[in-house]
Design a protein around this motif. Structure first.
Motif, PDB file in Angstrom:
ATOM      1  N   PHE A 159       5.119  -5.734 -18.433  1.00  0.00           N
ATOM      2  CA  PHE A 159       5.660  -6.426 -19.602  1.00  0.00           C
ATOM      3  C   PHE A 159       4.923  -7.724 -19.903  1.00  0.00           C
ATOM      4  CE2 PHE A 159       9.182  -3.669 -18.425  1.00  0.00           C
ATOM      5  CZ  PHE A 159       9.617  -3.209 -19.652  1.00  0.00           C
ATOM      6  N   THR A 160       4.291  -8.323 -18.895  1.00  0.00           N
ATOM      7  CA  THR A 160       3.639  -9.614 -19.096  1.00  0.00           C
ATOM      8  C   THR A 160       2.213  -9.581 -18.563  1.00  0.00           C
ATOM      9  OG1 THR A 160       4.326 -10.535 -16.955  1.00  0.00           O
ATOM     10  CG2 THR A 160       5.864 -10.783 -18.822  1.00  0.00           C
ATOM     11  N   VAL A 161       1.420 -10.528 -19.042  1.00  0.00           N
ATOM     12  CA  VAL A 161       0.040 -10.629 -18.574  1.00  0.00           C
ATOM     13  C   VAL A 161       0.008 -11.013 -17.095  1.00  0.00           C
ATOM     14  CG1 VAL A 161      -2.171 -11.809 -18.897  1.00  0.00           C
ATOM     15  CG2 VAL A 161      -0.777 -11.199 -20.887  1.00  0.00           C
ATOM     16  N   SER A 162       0.911 -11.870 -16.672  1.00  0.00           N
ATOM     17  CA  SER A 162       0.927 -12.259 -15.258  1.00  0.00           C
ATOM     18  C   SER A 162       1.201 -11.055 -14.363  1.00  0.00           C
ATOM     19  CB  SER A 162       1.967 -13.354 -15.017  1.00  0.00           C
ATOM     20  OG  SER A 162       3.273 -12.907 -15.345  1.00  0.00           O
ATOM     21  N   GLU A 163       2.027 -10.121 -14.806  1.00  0.00           N
ATOM     22  CA  GLU A 163       2.259  -8.900 -14.038  1.00  0.00           C
ATOM     23  C   GLU A 163       0.984  -8.061 -13.964  1.00  0.00           C
ATOM     24  OE1 GLU A 163       5.488  -6.767 -15.781  1.00  0.00           O
ATOM     25  OE2 GLU A 163       6.949  -8.342 -15.425  1.00  0.00           O
ATOM     26  N   ILE A 164       0.237  -8.000 -15.057  1.00  0.00           N
ATOM     27  CA  ILE A 164      -1.040  -7.272 -15.066  1.00  0.00           C
ATOM     28  C   ILE A 164      -1.991  -7.861 -14.032  1.00  0.00           C
ATOM     29  CG2 ILE A 164      -3.162  -6.940 -16.420  1.00  0.00           C
ATOM     30  CD1 ILE A 164      -1.083  -4.946 -17.222  1.00  0.00           C
ATOM     31  N   VAL A 165      -2.119  -9.181 -14.023  1.00  0.00           N
ATOM     32  CA  VAL A 165      -3.031  -9.851 -13.094  1.00  0.00           C
ATOM     33  C   VAL A 165      -2.614  -9.590 -11.651  1.00  0.00           C
ATOM     34  CG1 VAL A 165      -3.845 -12.104 -12.301  1.00  0.00           C
ATOM     35  CG2 VAL A 165      -3.750 -11.600 -14.753  1.00  0.00           C
ATOM     36  N   SER A 166      -1.318  -9.665 -11.371  1.00  0.00           N
ATOM     37  CA  SER A 166      -0.825  -9.414 -10.009  1.00  0.00           C
ATOM     38  C   SER A 166      -1.080  -7.971  -9.593  1.00  0.00           C
ATOM     39  CB  SER A 166       0.674  -9.722  -9.925  1.00  0.00           C
ATOM     40  OG  SER A 166       0.918 -11.091 -10.154  1.00  0.00           O
ATOM     41  N   ASP A 167      -0.845  -7.037 -10.508  1.00  0.00           N
ATOM     42  CA  ASP A 167      -1.044  -5.614 -10.226  1.00  0.00           C
ATOM     43  C   ASP A 167      -2.513  -5.333  -9.909  1.00  0.00           C
ATOM     44  OD1 ASP A 167      -1.409  -2.747 -10.583  1.00  0.00           O
ATOM     45  OD2 ASP A 167       0.544  -2.713 -11.557  1.00  0.00           O
ATOM     46  N   LEU A 168      -3.421  -5.823 -10.751  1.00  0.00           N
ATOM     47  CA  LEU A 168      -4.844  -5.623 -10.513  1.00  0.00           C
ATOM     48  C   LEU A 168      -5.288  -6.266  -9.200  1.00  0.00           C
ATOM     49  CD1 LEU A 168      -6.305  -6.270 -14.092  1.00  0.00           C
ATOM     50  CD2 LEU A 168      -6.238  -4.075 -12.907  1.00  0.00           C
ATOM     51  N   SER A 169      -4.812  -7.470  -8.948  1.00  0.00           N
ATOM     52  CA  SER A 169      -5.217  -8.191  -7.739  1.00  0.00           C
ATOM     53  C   SER A 169      -4.838  -7.432  -6.479  1.00  0.00           C
ATOM     54  CB  SER A 169      -4.583  -9.586  -7.720  1.00  0.00           C
ATOM     55  OG  SER A 169      -5.025 -10.366  -8.817  1.00  0.00           O
ATOM     56  N   ALA A 170      -3.635  -6.856  -6.477  1.00  0.00           N
ATOM     57  CA  ALA A 170      -3.184  -6.117  -5.299  1.00  0.00           C
ATOM     58  C   ALA A 170      -4.039  -4.875  -5.064  1.00  0.00           C
ATOM     59  CB  ALA A 170      -1.715  -5.724  -5.470  1.00  0.00           C
ATOM     60  N   SER A 171      -4.366  -4.152  -6.128  1.00  0.00           N
ATOM     61  CA  SER A 171      -5.191  -2.952  -5.976  1.00  0.00           C
ATOM     62  C   SER A 171      -6.608  -3.300  -5.551  1.00  0.00           C
ATOM     63  CB  SER A 171      -5.222  -2.167  -7.297  1.00  0.00           C
ATOM     64  OG  SER A 171      -3.939  -1.684  -7.635  1.00  0.00           O
ATOM     65  N   VAL A 172      -7.167  -4.352  -6.151  1.00  0.00           N
ATOM     66  CA  VAL A 172      -8.533  -4.758  -5.811  1.00  0.00           C
ATOM     67  C   VAL A 172      -8.620  -5.200  -4.356  1.00  0.00           C
ATOM     68  CG1 VAL A 172     -10.289  -6.537  -6.229  1.00  0.00           C
ATOM     69  CG2 VAL A 172      -9.263  -5.305  -8.155  1.00  0.00           C
ATOM     70  N   ALA A 173      -7.585  -5.868  -3.855  1.00  0.00           N
ATOM     71  CA  ALA A 173      -7.598  -6.319  -2.459  1.00  0.00           C
ATOM     72  C   ALA A 173      -7.711  -5.119  -1.510  1.00  0.00           C
ATOM     73  CB  ALA A 173      -6.343  -7.123  -2.159  1.00  0.00           C
ATOM     74  N   GLN A 174      -6.971  -4.062  -1.791  1.00  0.00           N
ATOM     75  CA  GLN A 174      -7.051  -2.874  -0.934  1.00  0.00           C
ATOM     76  C   GLN A 174      -8.380  -2.146  -1.111  1.00  0.00           C
ATOM     77  OE1 GLN A 174      -3.395  -0.464  -0.353  1.00  0.00           O
ATOM     78  NE2 GLN A 174      -2.468  -1.770  -1.910  1.00  0.00           N
ATOM     79  N   LEU A 175      -8.883  -2.135  -2.340  1.00  0.00           N
ATOM     80  CA  LEU A 175     -10.187  -1.507  -2.580  1.00  0.00           C
ATOM     81  C   LEU A 175     -11.292  -2.258  -1.837  1.00  0.00           C
ATOM     82  CD1 LEU A 175     -12.065   0.464  -4.019  1.00  0.00           C
ATOM     83  CD2 LEU A 175     -12.002  -1.052  -6.017  1.00  0.00           C
ATOM     84  N   ARG A 176     -11.226  -3.570  -1.841  1.00  0.00           N
ATOM     85  CA  ARG A 176     -12.240  -4.378  -1.146  1.00  0.00           C
ATOM     86  C   ARG A 176     -12.200  -4.107   0.359  1.00  0.00           C
ATOM     87  NH1 ARG A 176     -10.975  -8.969  -3.125  1.00  0.00           N
ATOM     88  NH2 ARG A 176     -12.663  -9.209  -4.633  1.00  0.00           N
ATOM     89  N   GLU A 177     -11.014  -3.946   0.915  1.00  0.00           N
ATOM     90  CA  GLU A 177     -10.894  -3.659   2.348  1.00  0.00           C
ATOM     91  C   GLU A 177     -11.556  -2.331   2.706  1.00  0.00           C
ATOM     92  OE1 GLU A 177      -6.844  -3.802   3.542  1.00  0.00           O
ATOM     93  OE2 GLU A 177      -6.619  -5.966   3.207  1.00  0.00           O
ATOM     94  N   ALA A 178     -11.525  -1.376   1.787  1.00  0.00           N
ATOM     95  CA  ALA A 178     -12.157  -0.080   2.033  1.00  0.00           C
ATOM     96  C   ALA A 178     -13.662  -0.135   1.803  1.00  0.00           C
ATOM     97  CB  ALA A 178     -11.529   0.980   1.135  1.00  0.00           C
ATOM     98  N   ALA A 179     -14.096  -0.913   0.821  1.00  0.00           N
ATOM     99  CA  ALA A 179     -15.513  -0.943   0.454  1.00  0.00           C
ATOM    100  C   ALA A 179     -16.353  -1.796   1.392  1.00  0.00           C
ATOM    101  CB  ALA A 179     -15.658  -1.447  -0.981  1.00  0.00           C
ATOM    102  N   SER A 180     -15.814  -2.909   1.840  1.00  0.00           N
ATOM    103  CA  SER A 180     -16.603  -3.874   2.606  1.00  0.00           C
ATOM    104  C   SER A 180     -17.207  -3.289   3.887  1.00  0.00           C
ATOM    105  CB  SER A 180     -15.757  -5.107   2.921  1.00  0.00           C
ATOM    106  OG  SER A 180     -16.515  -6.070   3.611  1.00  0.00           O
ATOM    107  N   PRO A 181     -16.448  -2.548   4.705  1.00  0.00           N
ATOM    108  CA  PRO A 181     -17.056  -1.986   5.926  1.00  0.00           C
ATOM    109  C   PRO A 181     -18.199  -1.011   5.646  1.00  0.00           C
ATOM    110  CG  PRO A 181     -14.650  -1.910   6.047  1.00  0.00           C
ATOM    111  CD  PRO A 181     -14.998  -2.272   4.649  1.00  0.00           C
ATOM    112  N   ARG A 182     -18.261  -0.493   4.441  1.00  0.00           N
ATOM    113  CA  ARG A 182     -19.336   0.422   4.066  1.00  0.00           C
ATOM    114  C   ARG A 182     -20.549  -0.314   3.508  1.00  0.00           C
ATOM    115  NH1 ARG A 182     -18.137   5.814   3.680  1.00  0.00           N
ATOM    116  NH2 ARG A 182     -15.965   6.418   4.081  1.00  0.00           N
ATOM    117  N   GLY A 183     -20.504  -1.650   3.535  1.00  0.00           N
ATOM    118  CA  GLY A 183     -21.609  -2.429   2.981  1.00  0.00           C
ATOM    119  C   GLY A 183     -21.643  -2.409   1.467  1.00  0.00           C
TER     120      GLY A 183
END
Length: 388
Positions: free
Chosen positions: A68-92
């Protein structure tokens, strides 16, 4: 044909953010989306996935839940990106987002193992094979199908605004194209891409889609890749004009801009006003001007050919939308427009690195830093870094 539009409960939001997978050492794109997605099954498997394949294996698309809000969008994206980064980083693998990768060659790309992408490649051939591009799509809910087409017509006047703020693809295959957005040209070459067709109402949209389907130009209305299009299933208008956006702050900015504009237009319709409907030639000409010159474009402001600097138009637009954004709770995100105008759009920040003597690898390093640290990176932070 009848196309059912599922009305939204107000100006709800959804965002799709296409991210680059970049090799930590070489700074080239990595074609490893399948392996990375397999490491985050909680987000990439099931009916409603938040991390998805795109056309090429160098890309992972991050998708939000309805918000419903832009702040919710930012929080949603941030949470997904954090998990994606955890998966990508060990692979270089590092993450970044710009409309094109400055160095990598599309001929080295690996296509994602998805049937509809294979069918697209078979149909479009070279046009589709070279789409190693990255963008951001913003959905904004509309409460009635009869409002969707007038709102899209009105939004088409802002194609240069959307593109210039986010233009981030001056480089293609190691060369400066002279454009602010080469992605706009590469993706826009698809037969059903480009500015939205100027239509009268929802019935005319249904008739046009029926014609395309009967002529076998498309197999589904999802193959109409306009810069702004209605999304009947979601009950939204989808703004697809944006180049890849390097920081989540700028993603918040364009989401606030879209939500504010759609809300303003809905209010005007409810008050009995007819929304503006710019001439097709003006829309196409202005898109080209922003593609070529970015924020320095002089755009056409009416059907008689009057012009104005796009920078001035953006300042005025941000001021006009400020009360709407304040009521929506996204005033701070909308103010980032002023920061982009002051410090430079992504294409300007990239070229500043080259002007300081930096390499295209330095440009890639800066985009990685901008994504990771959510801030604009100056040329001296990456050019000759670590040298005396």
């Amino acid at each position: 044909m009848t196309i059912r539009f599922n009305p939204s409960r107000g100006a709800t939001l959804g965002v799709e953010w296409e991210l680059q997978l970049i090799d930590t050492e070489s700074r080239l794109l990595r074609q490893d989306a399948g392996q990375v997605l397999a490491d985050v099954p909680q987000l990439s498997e099931g009916k409603f996935t938040k991390l998805r394949h795109e056309l090429m294996e160098s890309t992972i698309e991050v998708v939000t839940d309805p918000c419903f809000t832009v702040s919710e969008i930012v929080s949603d994206l941030s949470a997904s990106v954090a998990q994606l980064r955890e998966a990508a980083s060990p692979r270089g693998i590092q993450l970044a987002c710009t409309g094109t990768h400055p160095v990598s060659d599309w001929r080295d790309a690996v296509m994602a193992p998805i049937q509809r992408y294979a069918e697209l490649i078979e149909e479009m051939q070279w046009l589709a094979r070279r789409i190693q591009t990255f963008g951001v799509h913003v959905h904004v809910g509309v409460t009635d199908q009869d409002k969707a087409i007038p709102i899209i017509n009105a939004l088409s006047a802002y194609l240069p605004h959307f593109l210039a703020l986010t233009a981030s693809s001056p480089f293609w295959k190691g060369h400066d194209t002279g454009l602010a957005s080469s992605r706009s040209i590469v993706f826009g070459s698809l037969p059903t891409a480009g500015p939205p067709h100027s239509l009268e109402n929802w019935g005319e949209f249904e008739g046009y889609m029926d014609t395309l389907l009967r002529a076998k130009t498309i197999r589904s209305i999802k193959e109409v890749w306009w810069d702004i299009r209605p999304h009947p299933d979601f009950g939204t208008v989808e703004v697809r004009m944006f180049d890849g956006i390097p920081t989540i702050r700028e993603v918040g900015m364009v989401t606030a801009l879209c939500q504010s504009l759609v809300t303003l237009f809905e209010q005007q319709i409810d008050r009995g006003y007819a929304l503006p409907r710019p001439a097709t030639w003006v829309v196409r000409d202005n898109k080209w001007r922003a593609t070529r010159y970015g924020l320095d474009a002089i755009i056409i402001t009416d059907d008689s050919g009057r012009t104005a600097p796009l920078r001035d138009e953006l300042y005025e637009l941000a001021s006009e939308l400020a009360p709407v954004a304040d009521r929506l709770g996204c005033a701070e995100e909308l103010k980032v427009i002023g920061e982009v105008l002051e410090h430079g759009a992504p294409y300007e920040r990239q070229r500043a690195i080259r002007a300081e003597g930096g390499s295209l690898e330095d440009v890639v390093s800066a985009t990685i830093m901008e994504f990771a640290e959510n801030r604009f990176v100056g040329p001296r932070e990456v050019v000759h870094a670590g040298t005396t």
